[in-house]
Design a protein around this motif. Structure first.
Motif: not given
Length: 70
Positions: A33-37, A45
């Motif tokens: 769900d994190s916007p980080l990829t 994070w």
């Protein structure tokens, strides 16, 4: 060796669940769900937001990204 031992990132999962009190599935959903990829962004994070150690964060991220084919 009996061939049933868990290897790779998943070998950390029992100690992650015990130490941080959340099931691995919950950690995997947080990562998904994190916007980080990017791998190291996600590791940083998890460390800063949830207090995970580097090895545990790295194992969760590596497993998650491999499962997503990234």
């Amino acid at each position: 060796m009996n061939g049933t031992s868990v290897k790779g990132p998943a070998s950390y999962f029992p100690s992650i669940e015990k130490k941080y009190g959340r099931p691995v599935a919950e950690w995997q959903q947080l990562i998904t769900d994190s916007p980080l990829t990017r791998h190291m962004e996600l590791v940083a994070w998890l460390k800063s937001e949830y207090g995970l150690g580097h090895g545990h964060a790295n194992a969760l991220v590596a497993h998650n990204l491999a499962a997503r084919g990234k």
